[in-house]
Design an enzyme around this catalytic site. Structure first.
Site, short mmCIF file in Angstrom:
data_model
loop_
_atom_site.label_atom_id
_atom_site.label_comp_id
_atom_site.label_asym_id
_atom_site.label_seq_id
_atom_site.Cartn_x
_atom_site.Cartn_y
_atom_site.Cartn_z
N GLU A 1 14.86 -57.18 16.60
CA GLU A 1 14.54 -58.60 16.41
C GLU A 1 15.81 -59.42 16.24
O GLU A 1 15.86 -60.59 16.60
CB GLU A 1 13.63 -58.77 15.19
N GLU A 2 16.86 -58.79 15.67
CA GLU A 2 18.08 -59.52 15.31
C GLU A 2 18.96 -59.77 16.54
O GLU A 2 20.05 -59.23 16.66
CB GLU A 2 18.87 -58.75 14.24
N ASP B 1 14.48 -53.75 12.45
CA ASP B 1 15.94 -53.59 12.37
C ASP B 1 16.56 -54.27 11.15
O ASP B 1 16.01 -55.18 10.56
CB ASP B 1 16.63 -54.05 13.67
NI NI Z 1 14.24 -61.50 9.93
#
Ligand code: NI
Length: 354
Positions: free
Chosen positions: A128-129, A70
């Site tokens: 992931e964010e 992402d």
């Molecule tokens: Ni990163």
């Protein structure tokens, strides 16, 4: 062959960079990953929506390599030929490079598949964010048959050609908090008739600076930061407001320590509110746990880094970083290690991630 793989990965990285997608919206990115795997003849399955798990090599316990897909909600202003074509979205953390390099690794591994001593699982992780993509993928079986997992992040603060992979904590546990201090508004000329939430908030901000210095062992890494303090309505110069809103973060090298830090912040808040005659509400939002490398796997990763980059490439000073990373979730369920790969260019200012 390696030159060809790297050239293809560079093109792929720029393509991904041009069309970034936000957390849990990585549909085109997932489609591209899957078509790359198809072209390599590597079987894959969708996992947790926009995630993908692929496998090659012999059956039996495998090692896994993970990348993240992402991008971030930022406007790109680099002027690069491959700059983002999506307004308000940019690969400002380098996950495009992580994804392209895992495809490059897949191509190399496929070419050497007959010689692989054990199975290899490739994990292309969405969200992931802050989206907890790792947990969703594990719930969907991403770690089935995996005996160890490895991942990396490019790290511009480390020069190109060096890497960090400490035994133990590598990235911190993080959490956000919001606190509202309730006083009683009034006229600025008659402070004794109201209860000033600004003075109380200022005392609180000052006091919690000592949580790290007085309640944390000097050897431990920890951060308490106030990132927002709002009270009153500009340009009013004659009103004491009713309330003050404060937002901040706590971070520590272990998940337990992070929670203990905020418990201390809450105690101080209660004491200061009592002293000022205010009341307060607080909302604590833990995000990612700490990313803690397992000793044997960290050692294996360090040996591989020394073999590939050079015998003196390891720089573990300054670990753990106070950034947070979803990879830590994998390490709570499976042995493994996370590497920071130097991406800084000599003589140029450090452009941090994000
Ligand atoms: Ni990163």
């Amino acid at each position: 062959m390696l030159d060809e793989i790297v050239a293809h990965a560079t093109r792929l990285r720029r393509d991904l960079h041009r069309r970034p997608e936000l957390t849990w919206d990585e549909h085109a990115t997932a489609a591209r990953v899957r078509s790359e795997l198809d072209a390599l003849g590597i079987p894959w399955r969708a996992c947790a929506g926009t995630g993908t798990v692929a496998r090659l090599g012999p059956p039996g316990p495998a090692i896994a390599f993970r990348c993240d897909l992402d991008a971030l909600p930022l406007d790109e202003r680099t002027g690069l030929p491959w700059a983002s074509e999506h307004q308000g979205c940019m690969h400002a953390c380098g996950h495009d490079g992580h994804t392209a390099s895992l495809i490059a690794a897949a191509a190399w591994l496929k070419h050497h598949e007959a010689a692989l001593p054990q199975g290899v699982v490739l994990i292309f992780q969405p969200a992931e964010e802050g989206g907890h993509g790792a947990a969703k993928m594990m719930d969907d079986g991403a770690l089935e048959g995996v005996r160890a997992i490895y991942g990396y992040h490019n790290w511009p603060a480390l020069p190109f050609g060096v890497a960090a992979c400490p035994v133990g904590p590598v990235m911190s546990a993080n959490a956000e908090w919001t606190i509202t201090i309730q006083g009683r508004g009034g006229h600025a000329s008659a402070p004794h008739d109201g209860i000033d939430p600004i003075v109380c908030g200022a005392a609180f901000v000052g006091a919690i600076q000592q949580v790290v210095s007085r309640n944390t062992a000097p050897q431990e890494a920890a951060v308490v930061t106030v990132t927002c303090f709002q009270a009153g309505t500009p340009p009013a110069d004659n009103i004491i407001p009713d309330s003050a809103l404060l937002v901040g973060t706590v971070r520590a090298g272990t998940t337990e320590r992070r929670d203990a830090l905020f418990a201390r912040v809450r105690e101080i808040l209660a004491g200061i509110c009592a002293a000022h005659g205010t009341t307060a509400t607080s909302d604590y939002r833990p995000c990612y746990g700490a990313t803690v490398n397992h000793p044997a796997e960290a050692e294996a990763a360090r040996a591989a880094l020394r073999a590939v980059i050079g015998p003196d490439c390891i720089r573990d000073a300054g670990m753990p970083l106070m950034a947070a990373e979803d990879f830590g979730a994998f390490l709570t369920r499976c042995p493994g290690a996370f590497v920071l790969l130097g991406a800084g260019r000599p003589g140029q200012p450090i452009e941090g991630c994000h």
